[in-house]
Motif scaffolding. Sequence first.
Motif, PDB file in Angstrom:
ATOM      1  N   ASN A  47       7.127 -10.478  11.173  1.00 55.18           N
ATOM      2  CA  ASN A  47       7.516  -9.193  10.577  1.00 55.18           C
ATOM      3  C   ASN A  47       6.471  -8.726   9.566  1.00 55.18           C
ATOM      4  O   ASN A  47       6.116  -7.546   9.516  1.00 55.18           O
ATOM      5  CB  ASN A  47       8.886  -9.300   9.905  1.00 55.18           C
ATOM      6  CG  ASN A  47      10.016  -9.405  10.909  1.00 55.18           C
ATOM      7  OD1 ASN A  47       9.841  -9.092  12.077  1.00 55.18           O
ATOM      8  ND2 ASN A  47      11.174  -9.864  10.449  1.00 55.18           N
ATOM      9  N   SER A  48       5.990  -9.663   8.780  1.00 56.17           N
ATOM     10  CA  SER A  48       4.965  -9.324   7.786  1.00 56.17           C
ATOM     11  C   SER A  48       3.693  -8.839   8.472  1.00 56.17           C
ATOM     12  O   SER A  48       3.072  -7.856   8.040  1.00 56.17           O
ATOM     13  CB  SER A  48       4.679 -10.557   6.917  1.00 56.17           C
ATOM     14  OG  SER A  48       3.631 -10.280   6.025  1.00 56.17           O
ATOM     15  N   ASN A  49       3.303  -9.514   9.573  1.00 58.94           N
ATOM     16  CA  ASN A  49       2.101  -9.107  10.309  1.00 58.94           C
ATOM     17  C   ASN A  49       2.283  -7.714  10.930  1.00 58.94           C
ATOM     18  O   ASN A  49       1.362  -6.887  10.926  1.00 58.94           O
ATOM     19  CB  ASN A  49       1.753 -10.134  11.395  1.00 58.94           C
ATOM     20  CG  ASN A  49       1.199 -11.415  10.810  1.00 58.94           C
ATOM     21  OD1 ASN A  49       0.701 -11.423   9.680  1.00 58.94           O
ATOM     22  ND2 ASN A  49       1.306 -12.513  11.544  1.00 58.94           N
ATOM     23  N   ARG A  50       3.479  -7.448  11.477  1.00 53.38           N
ATOM     24  CA  ARG A  50       3.756  -6.119  12.031  1.00 53.38           C
ATOM     25  C   ARG A  50       3.679  -5.041  10.958  1.00 53.38           C
ATOM     26  O   ARG A  50       3.115  -3.967  11.158  1.00 53.38           O
ATOM     27  CB  ARG A  50       5.136  -6.085  12.694  1.00 53.38           C
ATOM     28  CG  ARG A  50       5.079  -6.434  14.175  1.00 53.38           C
ATOM     29  CD  ARG A  50       6.424  -6.310  14.772  1.00 53.38           C
ATOM     30  NE  ARG A  50       7.045  -7.583  14.421  1.00 53.38           N
ATOM     31  CZ  ARG A  50       8.237  -7.990  14.754  1.00 53.38           C
ATOM     32  NH1 ARG A  50       9.027  -7.230  15.433  1.00 53.38           N
ATOM     33  NH2 ARG A  50       8.698  -9.160  14.406  1.00 53.38           N
ATOM     34  N   GLN A  51       4.253  -5.348   9.789  1.00 53.73           N
ATOM     35  CA  GLN A  51       4.204  -4.375   8.699  1.00 53.73           C
ATOM     36  C   GLN A  51       2.771  -4.140   8.230  1.00 53.73           C
ATOM     37  O   GLN A  51       2.385  -3.016   7.912  1.00 53.73           O
ATOM     38  CB  GLN A  51       5.086  -4.830   7.532  1.00 53.73           C
ATOM     39  CG  GLN A  51       6.565  -4.693   7.840  1.00 53.73           C
ATOM     40  CD  GLN A  51       7.437  -5.194   6.709  1.00 53.73           C
ATOM     41  OE1 GLN A  51       6.966  -5.889   5.821  1.00 53.73           O
ATOM     42  NE2 GLN A  51       8.724  -4.860   6.775  1.00 53.73           N
ATOM     43  N   LEU A  52       1.959  -5.196   8.211  1.00 58.63           N
ATOM     44  CA  LEU A  52       0.537  -5.036   7.854  1.00 58.63           C
ATOM     45  C   LEU A  52      -0.192  -4.179   8.883  1.00 58.63           C
ATOM     46  O   LEU A  52      -1.007  -3.320   8.529  1.00 58.63           O
ATOM     47  CB  LEU A  52      -0.149  -6.409   7.737  1.00 58.63           C
ATOM     48  CG  LEU A  52       0.110  -7.192   6.454  1.00 58.63           C
ATOM     49  CD1 LEU A  52      -0.496  -8.592   6.554  1.00 58.63           C
ATOM     50  CD2 LEU A  52      -0.464  -6.463   5.260  1.00 58.63           C
ATOM     51  N   ILE A  54       1.169  -1.889  10.864  1.00 59.06           N
ATOM     52  CA  ILE A  54       1.656  -0.510  10.700  1.00 59.06           C
ATOM     53  C   ILE A  54       1.006   0.120   9.473  1.00 59.06           C
ATOM     54  O   ILE A  54       0.569   1.273   9.501  1.00 59.06           O
ATOM     55  CB  ILE A  54       3.198  -0.490  10.602  1.00 59.06           C
ATOM     56  CG1 ILE A  54       3.825  -0.858  11.947  1.00 59.06           C
ATOM     57  CG2 ILE A  54       3.700   0.868  10.127  1.00 59.06           C
ATOM     58  CD1 ILE A  54       5.332  -1.094  11.892  1.00 59.06           C
ATOM     59  N   SER A  55       0.929  -0.635   8.400  1.00 53.74           N
ATOM     60  CA  SER A  55       0.307  -0.135   7.173  1.00 53.74           C
ATOM     61  C   SER A  55      -1.160   0.205   7.406  1.00 53.74           C
ATOM     62  O   SER A  55      -1.650   1.234   6.936  1.00 53.74           O
ATOM     63  CB  SER A  55       0.454  -1.180   6.066  1.00 53.74           C
ATOM     64  OG  SER A  55      -0.211  -0.763   4.902  1.00 53.74           O
ATOM     65  N   SER A  56      -1.866  -0.649   8.139  1.00 53.78           N
ATOM     66  CA  SER A  56      -3.278  -0.382   8.454  1.00 53.78           C
ATOM     67  C   SER A  56      -3.421   0.869   9.310  1.00 53.78           C
ATOM     68  O   SER A  56      -4.303   1.701   9.086  1.00 53.78           O
ATOM     69  CB  SER A  56      -3.905  -1.575   9.197  1.00 53.78           C
ATOM     70  OG  SER A  56      -3.912  -2.700   8.368  1.00 53.78           O
TER      71      SER A  56
END
Length: 170
Positions: A47-52, A54-56
């Motif tokens: 989840n953290s990697n997905r959010q990163l 998306i943020s990128s």
Amino acid sequence: MKKNKSNVVNICLALLLLLQALLLPVICSAEQMYQITETELTELEQNSNRQLAISSQLAAELHIAKERLKVSDQELTEAKLQKELLKKQLTELEALSKNQENLQKEILKSLPPSAPGVLREVGLKIDVEKYVRGASYGVSKCIFNNKYIGLRGEYDWKDKKAGVWLTYAY
């Protein structure tokens, strides 16, 4: 008396320490400890990697939008300059057109009056004895440089005769 006081203080301190020793494990055990399993940790990491990611992606899109805005602002500035230049040219052309119109009016005023394209004539036929004996009507059209060709009809009351004439005027 001092001794009694110090004994009372020592007893109170001992009671406090005993009370603390008895209640501390109860207070600590009141909160449950939660341990994260390996699958939960993996899921949190994903989840953290997905959010990163998306943020990128959002940061990249924001950068592109800022660049487009900068280009759009430049184009707007250029369009405003172009608009002002066109307004200036329009004003100059309007002034030039007005000057030409005034010159044309002056030229038309300075030219000699020209004959109309069609001439009409009405005439009376007078006898030597000075009385009217007939009437005529004619129409002539300009064919070239104030030269006219026309047709005239007449009627004589005394002789009761009609006549038609072809005319040329120069």
